[in-house]
Design an enzyme around this catalytic site. Structure first.
Site, mmCIF file in Angstrom:
data_model
loop_
_atom_site.group_PDB
_atom_site.id
_atom_site.type_symbol
_atom_site.label_atom_id
_atom_site.label_comp_id
_atom_site.label_asym_id
_atom_site.label_seq_id
_atom_site.Cartn_x
_atom_site.Cartn_y
_atom_site.Cartn_z
ATOM 1 N N GLU A 106 -50.943 15.919 27.248
ATOM 2 C CA GLU A 106 -52.472 16.405 28.507
ATOM 3 C C GLU A 106 -53.621 16.904 27.543
ATOM 4 O OE1 GLU A 106 -49.959 19.927 30.131
ATOM 5 O OE2 GLU A 106 -49.975 18.270 32.047
ATOM 6 N N GLU A 126 -41.001 18.275 30.669
ATOM 7 C CA GLU A 126 -41.359 19.768 31.518
ATOM 8 C C GLU A 126 -40.084 19.727 33.036
ATOM 9 O OE1 GLU A 126 -43.092 17.631 30.818
ATOM 10 O OE2 GLU A 126 -45.514 18.951 30.308
HETATM 11 N N1 T1G Z 1 -41.967 25.448 23.005
HETATM 12 C C1 T1G Z 1 -41.266 26.627 21.739
HETATM 13 N N2 T1G Z 1 -40.481 26.522 21.325
HETATM 14 C C2 T1G Z 1 -40.166 24.977 20.731
HETATM 15 C C3 T1G Z 1 -40.860 23.790 21.534
HETATM 16 C C4 T1G Z 1 -42.025 24.523 22.273
HETATM 17 N N3 T1G Z 1 -42.664 23.498 23.346
HETATM 18 N N4 T1G Z 1 -40.322 23.166 21.293
HETATM 19 C C5 T1G Z 1 -39.532 23.494 19.962
HETATM 20 N N5 T1G Z 1 -39.815 24.948 19.946
HETATM 21 C C6 T1G Z 1 -38.697 25.780 18.564
HETATM 22 C C7 T1G Z 1 -37.197 24.973 19.168
HETATM 23 O O1 T1G Z 1 -36.870 26.299 20.110
HETATM 24 C C8 T1G Z 1 -36.842 25.695 17.556
HETATM 25 O O2 T1G Z 1 -37.319 26.627 17.755
HETATM 26 C C9 T1G Z 1 -37.716 24.815 16.534
HETATM 27 O O3 T1G Z 1 -38.864 24.565 17.662
HETATM 28 C C10 T1G Z 1 -37.145 23.517 15.868
HETATM 29 O O4 T1G Z 1 -37.210 22.894 17.180
HETATM 30 C C11 T1G Z 1 -47.704 22.538 29.088
HETATM 31 C C12 T1G Z 1 -45.842 22.841 30.379
HETATM 32 C C13 T1G Z 1 -40.619 18.827 19.421
HETATM 33 C C14 T1G Z 1 -38.655 17.287 19.783
HETATM 34 O O5 T1G Z 1 -40.271 20.406 26.454
HETATM 35 O O6 T1G Z 1 -37.533 18.718 22.209
HETATM 36 O O7 T1G Z 1 -45.612 21.929 27.765
HETATM 37 O O8 T1G Z 1 -34.649 27.883 16.945
HETATM 38 O O9 T1G Z 1 -34.625 22.420 16.622
HETATM 39 O O10 T1G Z 1 -35.145 19.139 16.801
HETATM 40 O O11 T1G Z 1 -48.129 21.141 30.908
HETATM 41 O O12 T1G Z 1 -38.634 20.850 20.362
HETATM 42 O O13 T1G Z 1 -36.277 26.799 14.481
HETATM 43 O O14 T1G Z 1 -36.282 28.774 15.951
HETATM 44 O O15 T1G Z 1 -35.613 21.280 19.393
HETATM 45 O O16 T1G Z 1 -37.179 18.642 15.633
HETATM 46 C C15 T1G Z 1 -42.889 20.184 27.050
HETATM 47 C C16 T1G Z 1 -39.177 20.775 23.835
HETATM 48 C C17 T1G Z 1 -42.589 22.068 27.409
HETATM 49 C C18 T1G Z 1 -40.406 20.145 23.884
HETATM 50 C C19 T1G Z 1 -38.656 19.323 18.101
HETATM 51 N N6 T1G Z 1 -42.222 19.839 25.770
HETATM 52 N N7 T1G Z 1 -39.071 20.814 22.197
HETATM 53 O O17 T1G Z 1 -37.072 18.245 18.023
HETATM 54 O O18 T1G Z 1 -36.084 20.530 16.878
HETATM 55 S S1 T1G Z 1 -43.194 22.446 28.491
HETATM 56 C C20 T1G Z 1 -40.764 20.305 25.230
HETATM 57 C C21 T1G Z 1 -38.392 19.357 22.002
HETATM 58 C C22 T1G Z 1 -45.212 21.793 28.613
HETATM 59 C C23 T1G Z 1 -47.356 21.489 29.610
HETATM 60 C C24 T1G Z 1 -46.076 21.874 30.516
HETATM 61 C C25 T1G Z 1 -38.009 19.182 20.074
HETATM 62 C C26 T1G Z 1 -38.909 18.926 19.823
HETATM 63 P P1 T1G Z 1 -36.068 27.986 16.489
HETATM 64 P P2 T1G Z 1 -36.300 22.119 17.252
HETATM 65 P P3 T1G Z 1 -36.119 19.127 16.435
#
Ligand code: T1G
Length: 689
Positions: A106, A126
């Site tokens: 976005e 999402e």
């Molecule tokens: N928010 C907060 N923490 C996050 C995060 C996120 N979006 N993504 C990862 N983390 C933390 C995770 O908890 C872990 O923390 C560390 O980062 C490494 O993650 C506004 C509403 C990016 C593919 O859904 O798919 O955008 O355990 O172990 O395997 O309109 O993380 O180390 O303390 O998963 O290399 C949309 C979710 C949000 C992406 C990387 N985005 N994340 O994978 O590392 S909603 C997502 C992932 C949104 C908008 C809408 C994966 C990754 P800790 P990891 P990884």
């Protein structure tokens, strides 16, 4: 507090650099810092344009999911910032790399130009959080790539590669150095003075063809009312196709607010963090090095052993598959070849791959062939006997890790029998195809042995939960309760169809498959052997002893004609006979509500016992076991999360109602205590107990 974003001046260009490790998630502080940096850009009229880039390993991977739980959270500040970026009179380009997800896409859409590294992946995940894009993704994305492609990305949630993004027009160009290329693109756009493309001013290119797509979306949403995000996405994309941008923005904003508070989204966000928390293993001090694994041994060539061999061959790890019976070994090898052939026919494997991978598996009938493996997994059809444990202790080389899957035998007794308990631990996966691998640490398991299995399991794509410190595995103990109650209900007159129907219905739980179907798939013996309550094990054990072991034998709780599941008269007869034998009175009908409570509440009770005993460290680990191992719906969060949604007082009252204390089990004192204090099971922590 480190700044999360900065404006850097590079000659006549501004560079807005975001730096919020580990994934540049859009936390509230980060959004404030980006806005301040953009203010500085707007104030400096000497700058011809702006490139937005990120430090670290990826461009923005989305909104900060943790911040969504804050009641004051709103996407409005970020959305207002996006509007300012898009309205900028000077060109703004995004330099994209890594996994650009959700809010990251976005942010890129608000820019006028998007340049990506070829290895970049783009996704709108999402929906996996029970949400929809809340920062105009439902409005800008279809205006750029069309309603159809946007619907596919937003409802599928799966990332796309950069070449598909390029062909859709999501990115303007690919470049090995996207930062440099973005700076160049801004300079060129500034020099040309050409009008900047602002997506909010456009209409989706395929509006004329959008109707059938939107109709399908709405129909699909209507079939899944328990996932409200689908209807919200359909309504928002419909607005993008037919209404002005500002009206679509309002539709999206209202839907996003409602979804944030929805039970499904709260559960899915819990599941997201629970799975990541499970990877944090307190027993593993920093710096523990795994032992090297060059070859794995699998003891037992049954369905489980063959599945384990395939998992390692898929990860390019050579396997020695041992079974004392030639015929069993031949069946195991045939099962491996058949599994690969099926993948080829599904197009999942290239020609030649099956032979290569199958070639990684060496068969043997003598256990001494395990002398050169670095890790052996016991996957024997029957229980691991202490004799086998002793033998493994003798034949395996020093330092080899010995993993037993004996779900009911005490892993510490097996470890002691090997004579090398420091090398031993338990591993359990409900089925070869399950994502879950539960690793049970024994009393004497060495940290590096645990680290070896944890890293190896992650290498083969498993979701890890580490348990230990008590009797049995989280998964097996709770599955045993599930089997016990399934059997008891059938002795009382409920049918497998009715019980599975309740378990599978989103109105009640929403399991991928109900208990009878599941145990028929895994093998009725799994339930029979695991159930610890002899009074109720009657039906699963009687089926097993009658050779009705489930789908593979053609009959178990159901009768099978191919993949078709049919009622089994033999099962009904057995249930009637055993009810009479055990003095169980049968009822003409049993309410779905009773079935729901008697399937779920005892499992929650067992979860509390498992936590109290220290077998599980966190309630979230129990949720991960069930969502990753047994098809428990992630939009319910897992048994522990669901218990809090129901309310522990109701759960305990239900346990009392259905006769806890009969058949040798009790209401967990931990559960009763939490209920009386009005506390949540999900919040329970051993260190706070
Ligand atoms: N928010 C907060 N923490 C996050 C995060 C996120 N979006 N993504 C990862 N983390 C933390 C995770 O908890 C872990 O923390 C560390 O980062 C490494 O993650 C506004 C509403 C990016 C593919 O859904 O798919 O955008 O355990 O172990 O395997 O309109 O993380 O180390 O303390 O998963 O290399 C949309 C979710 C949000 C992406 C990387 N985005 N994340 O994978 O590392 S909603 C997502 C992932 C949104 C908008 C809408 C994966 C990754 P800790 P990891 P990884």
């Amino acid at each position: 507090m480190p700044k999360r974003a900065d404006l850097i001046r590079e000659g006549d260009l501004g560079v807005l650099r975001i730096d919020n490790p580990p994934v540049n998630a859009l936390s509230p502080e980060t959004i404030v810092a980006i806005a301040a940096a953009f203010d500085a850009f707007e104030a400096d009229r000497s700058l011809a344009g702006l490139a937005i880039e990120c430090a670290g390993r990826t461009f923005v991977a989305g909104g900060d999911i943790a911040s969504f739980a804050d009641p004051s959270f709103s996407p409005a500040p970020f959305n207002a910032l996006l509007a300012r970026i898009e309205a900028s009179a000077r060109p703004v380009a995004a330099a994209l790399f890594g996994t650009v997800l959700g809010g990251g896409v976005e942010l890129a859409l608000a820019c006028h130009l998007r340049i990506a590294h070829p290895g970049t992946r783009f996704g709108m995940p999402e929906i996996a959080l029970g949400l929809l894009p809340g920062s105009l993704g439902t409005q800008r994305l279809p205006r750029l790539i069309g309603v159809e492609a946007a619907a596919r990305m937003i409802t599928g949630g799966k990332p796309i590669a950069s070449d598909e993004a390029r062909s859709l027009g999501l990115v303007d160009a690919l470049a090995d150095n996207p930062g440099e290329a973005a700076r160049e693109a801004v300079r060129r756009a500034a020099a040309s003075g050409a009008a900047l493309r602002r997506l909010s001013a456009l209409s989706p290119p395929d509006t004329a063809d959008a109707e059938p797509i939107l109709a399908d979306l709405k129909a699909d949403a209507a079939r899944q009312p328990h996932l409200p995000a689908l209807a919200a996405i359909a309504a928002s994309l419909d607005a993008a196709a037919h209404r002005p941008f500002a009206e679509g923005e309002a539709v999206e904003a209202s839907a996003f607010r409602a979804l944030l508070a929805s039970p499904a989204s709260r559960a899915l966000r819990h599941a997201f963090f629970a799975e990541r928390a499970a990877r944090r293993i307190p027993d593993l001090p920093e710096g523990v090095r795994a032992r090297e694994v060059r070859r794995v041994g699998v003891l037992g060539a049954g369905a489980t052993g063959a599945g384990v061999a395939i998992a390692f061959a898929d990860a390019n790890i050579p396997v020695t598959l041992v079974d004392a019976a030639e015929a069993a070994l031949a069946r195991g090898r045939a099962a491996i070849d058949a599994a690969y052939a099926a993948q080829v026919s599904r197009g999942g494997l290239g020609e030649g791959e099956p032979a290569r991978r199958s070639g990684l598996v060496t068969g043997a009938t003598n256990i001494s062939e395990l002398g050169d493996v670095d890790l052996v997994i016991e996957a024997a059809f029957e229980e691991m006997t202490l004799d086998v444990a002793r033998k493994l202790g003798e034949v395996c080389r020093a330092g080899a890790v010995i993993a037993t899957s004996a779900a009911t035998l005490d892993a510490d007794r097996i470890a002691a029998a090997t004579g090398r308990p420091q090398d031993c631990l338990g591993v359990f996966s409900p089925s070869p195809g399950a994502r879950l691998l539960e690793v049970a640490r024994g009393a004497n398991t060495a940290a590096d042995a645990l680290q070896t299995v944890v890293q190896l399991a992650q290498r083969i794509g498993k979701t890890i939960v580490v348990s230990g410190g008590g009797h049995g595995f989280i998964a097996a103990r709770m599955a045993a309760v599930y089997a016990r109650e399934n059997d008891a209900l059938q002795l009382e007159g409920a049918t497998p169809e009715q019980i599975d129907g309740v378990a599978e219905s989103p109105r009640w739980i929403g399991m991928a498959i109900g208990p009878s179907g599941m145990f028929d798939e895994a093998g009725v013996d799994v339930g029979a052997r695991a159930v610890r309550d002899p009074a109720n094990r009657a039906l699963s054990r009687a089926l097993f002893e009658a050779g009705r072991c489930g789908r593979r034998s053609g009959e178990g709780y159901y009768r099978y004609e191919g993949r078709t599941r049919l009622p089994s008269e033999a099962r009904t007869a057995l249930a009637i006979e055993l009810a009479a034998l055990h003095g169980v009175s049968r009822r003409e009908s049993i309410a779905d509500r009773e079935i729901f409570e008697r399937l779920l509440y005892p499992m929650i009770n067992e979860a509390a016992e498992i936590l109290a005993e220290g077998v599980a460290r966190r309630p979230g680990d129990i949720d991960v076991v069930w969502t990753a191992g047994y098809g428990f719906p992630a939009w319910r969060g897992g048994p522990a999360f669901m218990a809090d949604e129901i309310g522990l007082r109701e759960v305990v009252a239900g346990l009392d109602r259905w006769g806890a204390g009969k058949n040798g089990w009790r209401v967990s004192p931990l559960l009763r205590g939490l209920a009386e204090r009005g506390e949540r099971l999900s919040d329970w922590r051993r260190d706070k107990a």
